[in-house]
Design a protein around this motif. Structure first.
Motif, PDB file in Angstrom:
ATOM      1  N   LEU A 257      20.385 -24.873  23.373  1.00 54.11           N
ATOM      2  CA  LEU A 257      21.105 -23.870  22.600  1.00 54.11           C
ATOM      3  C   LEU A 257      21.358 -22.597  23.396  1.00 54.11           C
ATOM      4  N   THR A 258      20.509 -22.330  24.374  1.00 54.81           N
ATOM      5  CA  THR A 258      20.651 -21.120  25.176  1.00 54.81           C
ATOM      6  C   THR A 258      21.914 -21.167  26.028  1.00 54.81           C
ATOM      7  N   SER A 259      22.614 -20.047  26.085  1.00 50.43           N
ATOM      8  CA  SER A 259      23.854 -19.957  26.861  1.00 50.43           C
ATOM      9  C   SER A 259      23.937 -18.577  27.509  1.00 50.43           C
ATOM     10  N   ASP A 260      25.089 -18.262  28.086  1.00 53.73           N
ATOM     11  CA  ASP A 260      25.270 -16.944  28.691  1.00 53.73           C
ATOM     12  C   ASP A 260      25.218 -15.833  27.645  1.00 53.73           C
ATOM     13  N   THR A 261      25.613 -16.155  26.421  1.00 55.86           N
ATOM     14  CA  THR A 261      25.666 -15.127  25.371  1.00 55.86           C
ATOM     15  C   THR A 261      24.504 -15.206  24.388  1.00 55.86           C
ATOM     16  N   LEU A 262      23.827 -16.339  24.309  1.00 52.45           N
ATOM     17  CA  LEU A 262      22.731 -16.526  23.350  1.00 52.45           C
ATOM     18  C   LEU A 262      21.468 -16.963  24.062  1.00 52.45           C
ATOM     19  N   LYS A 263      20.369 -16.280  23.790  1.00 55.97           N
ATOM     20  CA  LYS A 263      19.067 -16.647  24.330  1.00 55.97           C
ATOM     21  C   LYS A 263      18.153 -17.039  23.179  1.00 55.97           C
ATOM     22  N   VAL A 264      17.639 -18.274  23.202  1.00 60.11           N
ATOM     23  CA  VAL A 264      16.752 -18.771  22.155  1.00 60.11           C
ATOM     24  C   VAL A 264      15.320 -18.801  22.683  1.00 60.11           C
ATOM     25  N   LEU A 265      14.400 -18.200  21.949  1.00 60.95           N
ATOM     26  CA  LEU A 265      13.010 -18.157  22.375  1.00 60.95           C
ATOM     27  C   LEU A 265      12.372 -19.542  22.289  1.00 60.95           C
ATOM     28  N   GLN A 266      11.525 -19.854  23.255  1.00 62.59           N
ATOM     29  CA  GLN A 266      10.805 -21.122  23.213  1.00 62.59           C
ATOM     30  C   GLN A 266       9.876 -21.176  22.001  1.00 62.59           C
ATOM     31  N   ILE A 267       9.218 -20.060  21.723  1.00 65.06           N
ATOM     32  CA  ILE A 267       8.318 -19.961  20.574  1.00 65.06           C
ATOM     33  C   ILE A 267       8.693 -18.700  19.799  1.00 65.06           C
ATOM     34  N   PRO A 268       9.163 -18.819  18.561  1.00 66.01           N
ATOM     35  CA  PRO A 268       9.504 -17.634  17.756  1.00 66.01           C
ATOM     36  C   PRO A 268       8.306 -16.691  17.620  1.00 66.01           C
ATOM     37  N   ARG A 269       8.588 -15.396  17.517  1.00 66.52           N
ATOM     38  CA  ARG A 269       7.534 -14.398  17.460  1.00 66.52           C
ATOM     39  C   ARG A 269       7.546 -13.663  16.129  1.00 66.52           C
ATOM     40  N   PRO A 270       6.376 -13.284  15.623  1.00 64.62           N
ATOM     41  CA  PRO A 270       6.312 -12.540  14.349  1.00 64.62           C
ATOM     42  C   PRO A 270       6.851 -11.121  14.511  1.00 64.62           C
TER      43      PRO A 270
ATOM     44  N   THR B  90      24.136   6.058  12.936  1.00 65.43           N
ATOM     45  CA  THR B  90      25.438   6.369  12.346  1.00 65.43           C
ATOM     46  C   THR B  90      26.266   7.325  13.185  1.00 65.43           C
ATOM     47  N   HIS B  91      25.630   8.092  14.086  1.00 66.61           N
ATOM     48  CA  HIS B  91      26.371   9.003  14.947  1.00 66.61           C
ATOM     49  C   HIS B  91      26.734   8.354  16.281  1.00 66.61           C
ATOM     50  N   CYS B  92      26.463   7.087  16.428  1.00 66.90           N
ATOM     51  CA  CYS B  92      26.748   6.372  17.679  1.00 66.90           C
ATOM     52  C   CYS B  92      28.259   6.394  17.943  1.00 66.90           C
ATOM     53  N   PRO B  93      28.659   6.803  19.141  1.00 68.53           N
ATOM     54  CA  PRO B  93      30.095   6.979  19.390  1.00 68.53           C
ATOM     55  C   PRO B  93      30.875   5.702  19.699  1.00 68.53           C
ATOM     56  N   ASP B  94      30.222   4.655  20.190  1.00 66.62           N
ATOM     57  CA  ASP B  94      31.014   3.508  20.635  1.00 66.62           C
ATOM     58  C   ASP B  94      30.391   2.139  20.357  1.00 66.62           C
ATOM     59  N   ILE B  95      29.229   1.848  20.970  1.00 65.58           N
ATOM     60  CA  ILE B  95      28.697   0.484  20.913  1.00 65.58           C
ATOM     61  C   ILE B  95      28.318   0.057  19.498  1.00 65.58           C
ATOM     62  N   CYS B  96      27.823   0.981  18.672  1.00 68.27           N
ATOM     63  CA  CYS B  96      27.399   0.609  17.312  1.00 68.27           C
ATOM     64  C   CYS B  96      28.580   0.200  16.431  1.00 68.27           C
TER      65      CYS B  96
ATOM     66  N   GLN C 176      21.619  -5.538  22.085  1.00 75.90           N
ATOM     67  CA  GLN C 176      21.651  -6.951  21.717  1.00 75.90           C
ATOM     68  C   GLN C 176      21.542  -7.109  20.205  1.00 75.90           C
ATOM     69  N   VAL C 177      22.000  -8.238  19.688  1.00 78.40           N
ATOM     70  CA  VAL C 177      21.853  -8.555  18.265  1.00 78.40           C
ATOM     71  C   VAL C 177      20.719  -9.560  18.132  1.00 78.40           C
ATOM     72  N   VAL C 178      19.701  -9.187  17.393  1.00 76.96           N
ATOM     73  CA  VAL C 178      18.499 -10.011  17.245  1.00 76.96           C
ATOM     74  C   VAL C 178      18.662 -10.974  16.079  1.00 76.96           C
ATOM     75  N   VAL C 179      18.244 -12.211  16.292  1.00 78.51           N
ATOM     76  CA  VAL C 179      18.320 -13.250  15.258  1.00 78.51           C
ATOM     77  C   VAL C 179      16.921 -13.498  14.704  1.00 78.51           C
TER      78      VAL C 179
ATOM     79  N   PRO D   8      27.818  -7.337  25.750  1.00 74.03           N
ATOM     80  CA  PRO D   8      28.488  -6.944  24.505  1.00 74.03           C
ATOM     81  C   PRO D   8      28.690  -8.144  23.587  1.00 74.03           C
ATOM     82  N   VAL D   9      28.355  -7.956  22.321  1.00 76.08           N
ATOM     83  CA  VAL D   9      28.418  -9.042  21.350  1.00 76.08           C
ATOM     84  C   VAL D   9      29.866  -9.277  20.916  1.00 76.08           C
TER      85      VAL D   9
END
Length: 230
Positions: A47-60, A91-97, A196-199, A213-214
């Motif tokens: 599932l891991t790709s250049d844009t998505l990284k999947v953890l081997q073991i999910p973390r709490p 909310t005051h983020c000028p660009d990336i948000c 990054q966007v966390v899943v 960039p997402v």
């Protein structure tokens, strides 16, 4: 020449043995066909790709005292029972948000309704001094009425961010920029943060992340496979 009659009891025994053997063979063939043709679950490496990284073991997650855009307390249950895409910003983020939230809205709209309904998008504030619940609500709903916002005490937000490996810290602005920032209601600092966007999976665990960039098209393309493999 006399023929020897096979006792009826023995005949039934032979038929039972043959039928049992045939049933066993059919069962083996059925199991083999099911294993051969059934789709296998993808591994984190697949599932891991250049844009998505999947953890081997999910973390709490590490949760402190947090509140949502309605001023209600956030518990661990908020992150369970569905997939969560969380983005740390302000909310005051000028660009990336705004750009990232725009792309996440595109992703949700591209997904089939049955999948989109299982995903919650949430902005986690990295600027609690300025991001009130009311401001967060107005801000995130400007992108999608179903998006959520979370804020709270700085240490609680930092604790959550650390548990999903997202850094953030205040950055003072220069004197000239500072005057302009105060005029715009941004005080005299900005906040640098991981983009990054966390899943978060339905068990409430840190499961994967989309690199910045997402792009909405990549999220919409890869999230269904992530959900199916869970």
């Amino acid at each position: 020449m006399d023929t020897v009659a096979v006792p009826q009891k023995n005949t039934r025994g032979i038929w039972f043995t043959v039928c049992g053997a045939l049933l066993f063979i059919a069962l083996v063939l059925l199991l083999f066909a099911n294993k051969f043709f059934a789709p296998s679950r993808a591994t984190p490496q697949q599932l891991t790709s250049d844009t998505l990284k999947v953890l081997q073991i999910p973390r709490p997650l590490a949760l402190g005292e947090l509140i949502d855009q309605n001023g209600e307390a956030i518990s661990a249950a908020y992150f369970t029972g569905r997939w969560n895409l969380i983005f740390f910003g302000f909310t005051h983020c000028p660009d990336i948000c705004p750009t990232t939230l725009f792309e996440l809205n595109k992703a949700i709209k591209q997904l089939p309704p049955m999948q989109a309904d299982k995903i919650q998008v949430t902005l986690i504030s990295v600027d609690p001094a300025r991001d009130t619940s009311e401001q967060l609500q107005q801000y995130v709903h400007g992108f999608n009425a179903k998006f959520d916002g979370i804020t709270g005490e700085f240490l609680s937000l930092k604790k959550l961010a650390n548990s999903v490996s997202v850094p953030f810290f205040k950055v003072p602005v220069d004197h000239n920029h500072g005057k302009h920032a105060e005029h715009m209601g941004m005080a005299n600092y900005q906040v640098d943060h991981g983009s990054q966007v966390v899943v978060i999976n339905p068990n409430g665990e840190y499961h994967a992340f989309f690199n910045a960039p997402v792009k909405g098209i990549e999220v919409a393309r890869q999230i269904p496979g992530l959900m199916a493999a869970f």
